[in-house]
Structures are given as structure tokens and as C-alpha cells.
Design an enzyme around this catalytic site. Sequence first.
Site, mmCIF file in Angstrom:
data_model
loop_
_atom_site.group_PDB
_atom_site.id
_atom_site.type_symbol
_atom_site.label_atom_id
_atom_site.label_comp_id
_atom_site.label_asym_id
_atom_site.label_seq_id
_atom_site.Cartn_x
_atom_site.Cartn_y
_atom_site.Cartn_z
ATOM 1 N N TYR A 195 15.932 2.123 108.096
ATOM 2 C CA TYR A 195 16.550 3.459 108.931
ATOM 3 C C TYR A 195 16.274 3.204 110.346
ATOM 4 C CZ TYR A 195 17.225 8.345 110.235
ATOM 5 O OH TYR A 195 17.811 9.225 111.064
ATOM 6 N N CYS A 196 17.458 3.370 111.168
ATOM 7 C CA CYS A 196 17.324 3.522 112.441
ATOM 8 C C CYS A 196 16.462 2.125 113.168
ATOM 9 C CB CYS A 196 16.666 4.677 113.005
ATOM 10 S SG CYS A 196 16.488 5.212 114.651
ATOM 11 N N MET A 197 15.336 2.349 113.799
ATOM 12 C CA MET A 197 14.603 1.031 114.429
ATOM 13 C C MET A 197 14.203 0.474 113.195
ATOM 14 S SD MET A 197 11.364 1.556 116.628
ATOM 15 C CE MET A 197 11.346 1.305 118.414
ATOM 16 N N LEU B 7 20.622 1.434 107.403
ATOM 17 C CA LEU B 7 21.261 2.715 107.995
ATOM 18 C C LEU B 7 21.180 3.176 109.356
ATOM 19 C CD1 LEU B 7 19.163 5.050 105.425
ATOM 20 C CD2 LEU B 7 21.605 5.010 105.491
#
Lengths: 192, 372
Positions: B162-164, B186
Amino acid sequence: MSDSLSFHENTNNQFEEVLKKYQEFWKKFYNIPKFSPFSLTEETSNLIQNLQDLILITSKIQYFNLNYVTQINKTYTEALDKIPPNKSEYSLQSEHDIKKYRSFLLGTLEESFTNLFQSRDFGVLVSDLMSAYSEYNKILRNISNTYLLSLNLSSKEDIDGLLKDMQELKREVRDLRKSIDIIMSEDNQVAK
Amino acid sequence: MKIIKLLNNTTTNPPSKEKYPNVSISLDKYNHDLSEKIDKFTQLYQNPKDIDVGSTEHQILKETNIYRLLHYKPIFKRPIKTPILVVYALINRSYILDLQGDKSWIKNLLFQGYDVYLIDWKPPTANDKYINFDDYVNDFIDDCVNLILNQSSIDKLTLHGYCMGASMSVMYTTLHQRKIKNLVTLAPVIDTSKDTTVIGNFGRTLDVDKIISSVGNMPPQLLRTCFSALKPFKQGMNKYFTLLEHIDDKKFVQNFLRIEKWLYDVPPITGEVFKQWIKDIYQNNLLAKNQLKLGSKVIDLSKIYIPLLNIVADEDHLVSPEGSAALNNLVSSTDRRLMRFPTGHVGLIASSYSQINVLPRMGKWLFSRSDK
């Protein structure tokens, strides 16, 4: 003022000119011999230089802060000006009126501030402000180092060097460990 | 100034009691209620430890000074064989994925029959400032992957970031693809040339070397300052008005406080990682250009050939959706899918919307690509 430069960059260049003149003026006063019986100790010379730098960077921080607050205030007043005259006639006579007005006001402010935060000029200003604070911390650290050394204590740079070496060693150990794992799993396969 | 004029109008010319008796009583009551609500509001923000988060049953498989590897207790006796390893970001804390029962990303995956693991990154200390992406990807994530594979006696797992954390999962997959069956991302940060966010704007102009040489690790205060520039009024301020309106609704207040606790639970980011993140990824866009280096190895996204599911939030104001979606054009996978949802960065993972719309579709995609 150059058209290709932003408001912040233009005013910043003018401010830098003023700082340069200030530096040149004070240079004459601390242009003391660096050796010979007429010189100060190295620590004292460094301390004078650091204090001079501290004054300069404090002026810069003040200037950037002022510019920051000016841009925020300007955006705020511009946002409020966007409210059409007839909207200022909100009656605010019921809870529903208050909510409706609040939503309109927040929407207008949101749009203006997002435009500001997305502008390159504001990005440069935030970067300059953060860099100036970092510079300020660095000068304070230089001053502290002078005293740490006289007390036979390690400076930040000494500790940083150790931490960096330790992290490099950890990486070498990791790579060695992984190489050994590969060799062992190959050996196991051959044995099978 | 119009606002002052408006306020003056309301204070000097209140609705006449003779002319509007009901209006005047209603506003008096409104003011009284508001004052009571503000008292209750201040009571709420006293002890963040009282706010329970991350309640799904789990065991800690491994704990170091950098991370905890959590293994969630499967709901079914025989879960799907291919486990999922969730790689969370280094920004904020991982319990957003298990914030509360009815909006838990983790719990939903468990109920779909998956075996779920999570890397919970711990806040780095001043001694960790030289830890970089090479360490996170090739040491910590790799250790977790090896541990899960050994423990489950399988060859491959699904990597899910997720994200980073999604960006790190992508980096990991390019280097250790033989251990990965599927890659599910994501809102990954990939092509920052397409980034139009406030964070991207700040990142592009930041003199990150100067800042990090001064502070060591990127401090939470500075990160919070940057985040506060994201939707400062519609989300930053309006949410407190909404809270005041629902202050007597216990469920609403608890849900609100959980998100609030997470928003302000910002750990520092190690100095070296922050430098690479800003300079290499935001300023020079090296990840999308296939030029990012971790240690001596180059991250070449075109080397990814395993099935890829990339999930993007169209209203994401933290990571530009176009920058995330670019991943699908940079990999070589023939089995690749892009799913876009009309929600925000946090709404994508911790909302009723994601439970109903995102997770079932993701689960379905993954099910057909996992060993049963």
C-alpha cells in the site's frame, strides 16, 4: 525584476543583495590575523564566524517567515473577495443557514489555498524556509561542537561516521549471510 | 472586508424577537448546544491509548528493532495455500489496515479465506538514519518473505503493498521475482512526472540533503506540516464540524477518533530513505525511468512478468492516480489489470466503500491466481 522569476525568487534575490552588503561591512571588523601573536585562538575565530552566520540565518528565517505569512494572508483575503456580493447577504437566521454558509466559505477557501499550495512559488518558499531552519540548526551544532571538543566528547560528525560504518558493516554481513545460504541450498540439492 | 461586514451584520442586527420570535429562540438554543458540544469535544482528545485499534487476532512471528512480522489467525481451517504478505508504507502506522472490525482490510481478506501476514514497521531511532531502501527491500522484506515461505513450505507468495509499501513491493518483485506469485499494489508511487499533488509540489523543490544533514531522520512534525496542506478546509476543518454535529453518537465518535489517532501517529522516516524518496523518486523520477539503484542493483520494472493487479483511487490527493496507473504500462506482465475506484487514498483501504466495492473484486482476481 525579471519576468521569468517568481515573486518569491525576485524578492529573495533583492534580500540576498542586502545580506551581502551586511556581510561585507562586518568583514572588516573580524578580519583579524589568523596566526601570529596578534591572532585569536582557532576556537574563538570559529565562534565569531558562527555567531556572524547565526545572525545572517536568523534574518533569513525572519524574512522567509514574513513572506510565508504574507502569502497565506493574501490568499485568505483573496478567497474572501471571491464571495459574490449577493452571498454576503446570508441571513444566518437558522442552523441550516449557518451550515450552508459554512460549506460555501470552506469550499472557497479550499480552492484558493490548494491553488497556493500547488504553485511552484510556494513550493520554493517552503523549501527555502526549511533549508534556512536546517542551516540554523547546523550553525548551532557547530557552536556546540567547539565546546564538546574542549570537554573531550565526540562531535555529531564523529558519531555519524560510526553509525554510517556500522550500517555498511551490517549490509556486508547481510550479503555474506545470503551468499552462504545460496551455497548451502545448492550443496543440499547436490547431496539429494 | 466582507466577512467582517457579515459578522458585524449578524452581531449588530440580530433577528428581531418581535418580528422572528421562533428564529431567535432557535439560534439561542443552537449557541447553547454548541457550547456543550465543544466541552464534550475537548474531553475526547485526552488519551490516545484509550482508542482501541488493530484488534484482529494475530501472533508476532518475528520482531526486530525495525519491524514486526504479524501472522493473522486464519478464519478457516484450511486457508488458501498461497499466503498474502502485506507491506505497509513507512508513513503513519499499519493499523489503518485493521482499524476496526467492520472496516478492516485484513479481516476481510481472512473472511475471503486467505492466510494473511503483515509487516508492521516500527518507528526508526536516531541510530537508524543510514538505513536506506536497499535495507528495507533486500534485507527486511526479503527476510519476511523467506520466513513465510519456509514456515508454509511453499515456493511463492502474493506480495501486496500500500502506498510507499506498494512502491517497495514493486522494487522487491523486480529483484526477487522467483519468490512472488502475484503482485497486488494499492496506490503505488511510480511515475512522479504525472503527479499533481501538493506533496509532489513540495517534494520537487525541497533541498532534502540540507534538511536531512540537519535533522538526521525526517521528523514527524515536518511530515505533519506537509500533510496539513492536503485539503486543509474541506477535510482538515470541516470534519471537526461534522464531529460536533455527531458528538452524542458513540459509534460515530469512536470511528472518528480511530482515524484521528492514526492521522496523528506519524513516525519519523529514516534520513537515507527520505533522501532517496524525494531525490530519486519525486525529483528525478528514477523508478519510472528504470534507473533507480538499490545498492548495486538497478530496479528495472520491465523485468516484472508475474500477474499484476494495480488498484488506484481516482480521488487520491496524496498519490496522483495517473502516476500510480502508469505501473501497468511499465511492466512486461501479460496478465495485468488496473482497477480504478472513485474514492480517496484512505477511503481505498479503510471505509465501508472499500469493504463493499474494492475488496470483493480484489479477492476474486486473486482467488483464480492462488494455489488452493
